[in-house]
Design a protein around this motif. Structure first.
Motif, short mmCIF file in Angstrom:
data_model
loop_
_atom_site.label_atom_id
_atom_site.label_comp_id
_atom_site.label_asym_id
_atom_site.label_seq_id
_atom_site.Cartn_x
_atom_site.Cartn_y
_atom_site.Cartn_z
N PRO A 118 0.82 -1.22 0.00
CA PRO A 118 0.00 0.00 0.00
C PRO A 118 0.84 1.25 0.00
CG PRO A 118 -0.06 -1.07 2.13
CD PRO A 118 0.62 -2.01 1.22
N ALA A 119 0.37 2.25 -0.76
CA ALA A 119 1.07 3.53 -0.81
C ALA A 119 0.84 4.28 0.48
CB ALA A 119 0.56 4.34 -1.99
N PRO A 120 1.74 5.19 0.86
CA PRO A 120 1.52 5.99 2.06
C PRO A 120 0.31 6.90 1.85
CG PRO A 120 3.38 6.84 0.80
CD PRO A 120 3.00 5.55 0.17
N GLY A 121 -0.21 7.40 2.94
CA GLY A 121 -1.37 8.27 2.87
C GLY A 121 -2.34 7.97 3.99
N VAL A 126 -1.27 10.11 -0.84
CA VAL A 126 -2.39 11.05 -0.86
C VAL A 126 -2.85 11.24 0.57
CG1 VAL A 126 -4.74 11.46 -1.67
CG2 VAL A 126 -3.09 10.33 -3.18
N TRP A 127 -2.94 12.51 1.00
CA TRP A 127 -3.24 12.83 2.39
C TRP A 127 -4.42 13.79 2.46
CZ3 TRP A 127 -0.07 10.51 6.08
CH2 TRP A 127 1.08 9.90 5.59
N ALA A 128 -5.33 13.50 3.37
CA ALA A 128 -6.52 14.35 3.55
C ALA A 128 -6.44 15.03 4.90
CB ALA A 128 -7.78 13.51 3.44
N LEU A 176 -0.32 19.60 9.50
CA LEU A 176 0.82 18.81 9.99
C LEU A 176 0.35 17.56 10.71
CD1 LEU A 176 3.18 21.61 11.34
CD2 LEU A 176 3.82 19.88 9.64
N ALA A 177 -0.70 17.71 11.50
CA ALA A 177 -1.23 16.56 12.23
C ALA A 177 -1.76 15.50 11.26
CB ALA A 177 -2.34 17.01 13.18
N ALA A 178 -2.47 15.95 10.22
CA ALA A 178 -3.01 15.00 9.24
C ALA A 178 -1.89 14.25 8.52
CB ALA A 178 -3.88 15.74 8.23
N LEU A 179 -0.76 14.93 8.33
CA LEU A 179 0.38 14.30 7.66
C LEU A 179 1.21 13.44 8.60
CD1 LEU A 179 1.61 17.35 5.55
CD2 LEU A 179 0.49 15.31 4.68
N GLY A 180 0.84 13.43 9.89
CA GLY A 180 1.64 12.69 10.85
C GLY A 180 2.97 13.34 11.09
N ALA A 181 3.04 14.66 10.93
CA ALA A 181 4.32 15.36 11.00
C ALA A 181 4.41 16.30 12.20
CB ALA A 181 4.53 16.16 9.72
N ARG A 182 3.48 16.18 13.15
CA ARG A 182 3.61 17.02 14.34
C ARG A 182 4.84 16.60 15.12
NH1 ARG A 182 -1.82 17.19 17.75
NH2 ARG A 182 -1.29 15.00 17.91
N GLU A 183 5.63 17.57 15.52
CA GLU A 183 6.82 17.27 16.32
C GLU A 183 6.45 17.44 17.79
OE1 GLU A 183 10.42 19.02 15.12
OE2 GLU A 183 9.87 19.06 13.00
N THR A 184 6.77 16.46 18.59
CA THR A 184 6.37 16.47 19.99
C THR A 184 7.57 16.30 20.91
OG1 THR A 184 6.02 14.09 19.98
CG2 THR A 184 4.13 15.46 19.40
N SER A 232 6.27 26.99 8.36
CA SER A 232 7.62 26.68 7.89
C SER A 232 7.90 25.19 8.04
CB SER A 232 8.65 27.49 8.69
OG SER A 232 8.46 28.87 8.47
N ARG A 233 7.44 24.59 9.17
CA ARG A 233 7.66 23.15 9.36
C ARG A 233 6.88 22.35 8.31
NH1 ARG A 233 5.97 23.83 14.76
NH2 ARG A 233 4.74 21.93 14.64
N LEU A 234 5.69 22.83 7.98
CA LEU A 234 4.89 22.16 6.96
C LEU A 234 5.61 22.21 5.60
CD1 LEU A 234 2.30 20.76 6.06
CD2 LEU A 234 1.24 23.02 5.83
N VAL A 235 6.13 23.38 5.25
CA VAL A 235 6.87 23.52 3.99
C VAL A 235 8.08 22.60 3.99
CG1 VAL A 235 8.28 25.08 2.60
CG2 VAL A 235 6.08 25.86 3.52
#
Length: 385
Positions: free
Chosen positions: A253-256, A314-316, A333-341, A359-362
């Motif tokens: 499966p592709a990421p997303g 593909v990310w929603a 960022l949260a939807a992308l699983g990219a929140r830094e904690t 900036s973090r999203l970019v």
């Protein structure tokens, strides 16, 4: 000798050198005779063809005799004999005239294609089309009706040659010519079928679906008609090929984060095709419509059908719960699983506050090829933009 009428009228000797024939009237006379090789043409018919659109000379018979004399001087007297009962003929066989050689080669090429031999068909059709050096019967004053017949046969031969190219696996090579031909003949369904097939076989299925939709709209707008059986069957094949593989059957499966849906998606093929075309051509696509029109489901379905073209998935991002426009980047960022904690206290989790979320999203997205779907963003549209 070879007589060439597919372009300016020319005469070629056995070694390929060109014989000078003479001025426009002589070339018109030769064209009229070569169109009926070996047949006697009455003087009146030849006068009408040579001087068509102009007033013939007062002594048209003598004027025609003078033209015949000049043609005999160029070709040899025995090649333009007088006919019994008056008139003249060209001493030549049909195979000596390029229009009839083209006709034979094109017919043999079409037969080879129908018999499942595209390589032989391509060779024959290349030879046939190679005889053309310009508009048919260019030196005949009244050329339009007769020339249109030969131009139609040329188009048939080009279609067959392009069909042979597809059968030989050369769809990408055929596409430029098909695109140019279809642009000038938007209502030519067999030609449009070839273009859509070429797009599909070149791995450009989204463009093939969009091309079908374009043809369907053109037929409806100009003729008030639906596509014919050939186009409809091709469209069904395209849709069948684009049906997503069930998630359980995917081995890698592709990421997303698109959620599996429990109901099937039926209809709206035109909107799906249009969205796929737009997604292939633009970095930002906005889907508009009144509430309850099904924008969310349509956007998710379109996104899923192009998922294979996005290696990083593909990310929603669902923005309906977001009330503060400044919170939009963090929600994405949260939807992308990219929140830094970071961890604080007894295992409590908090968002890291250092750094601007946008900036973090970019930074997160810059090195990836992904499709991002922002759903329900009307109330924070400025921040979403």
């Amino acid at each position: 000798m070879r007589y060439c009428l597919l372009g300016p009228t020319r005469v070629l000797t056995a070694d390929g050198s060109e014989l000078p024939v003479g001025g426009p009237r002589v070339r018109a006379l030769l064209t009229a005779l070569a169109l009926r090789p070996g047949r006697a043409l009455p003087v009146a018919a030849l006068v009408d063809e040579v001087w068509h659109g102009d007033e013939p000379p007062a002594d048209a018979v003598a004027a025609l005799q003078a033209l015949v004399g000049r043609l005999r001087k160029a070709l040899g007297r025995d090649r333009v004999p007088s006919a019994e009962g008056g008139g003249y003929r060209l001493g030549a066989a049909r195979e000596d005239v390029d229009v009839y050689r083209f006709e034979r080669l094109a017919a043999e090429g079409a037969a080879a294609l129908a018999a499942g031999d595209p390589a032989r068909a391509a060779a024959l059709l290349d030879e046939a089309l190679g005889l053309w050096a310009g508009p048919a019967l260019a030196d005949l004053p009244d050329r339009h009706a007769e020339a249109a017949r030969w131009e139609a046969r040329r188009l048939d031969a080009r279609r067959a040659r392009l069909d042979a190219a597809l059968a030989l696996g050369r769809a990408a090579d055929a596409l430029p010519e098909l695109t140019a031909l279809c642009a000038g003949r938007p209502l030519d369904e067999p030609l449009q079928v070839l273009r859509i097939r070429a797009l599909r076989e070149a791995g450009r299925s989204a463009e093939a679906l969009a091309a079908y939709e374009e043809v369907r709209r053109t037929l409806a707008d100009r003729l008030g008609a639906d596509p014919g059986p050939g186009l409809r069957a091709l469209h069904e094949d395209l849709l069948a090929a684009e049906t997503p593989t069930p998630a359980a059957a995917r081995t890698a499966p592709a990421p997303g984060n698109l959620r599996a849906r429990l109901t099937s998606f039926v209809g709206r093929d035109e909107e799906i095709a249009a969205l796929r075309q737009d997604l292939a051509a633009a970095r930002l696509v906005t889907l508009l419509g009144p509430g309850g029109a099904g924008k969310t489901r349509l956007s998710q379905e379109a996104a899923e059908r192009v998922a294979d073209t996005w290696p990083d998935g593909v990310w929603a991002a669902e923005l309906a719960p977001v009330r503060d426009p400044e919170a939009v980047p963090e929600a994405v960022l949260a939807a992308l699983g990219a929140r830094e904690t970071v961890l604080r206290g007894a295992g409590a989790e908090e968002l890291r506050t250092a750094g601007d979320p946008l900036s973090r999203l970019v930074e997160h997205c810059a090195g990836r090829r992904m499709l991002l779907l922002l759903d329900n963003c009307e109330h924070v549209v400025g921040a979403a933009a």
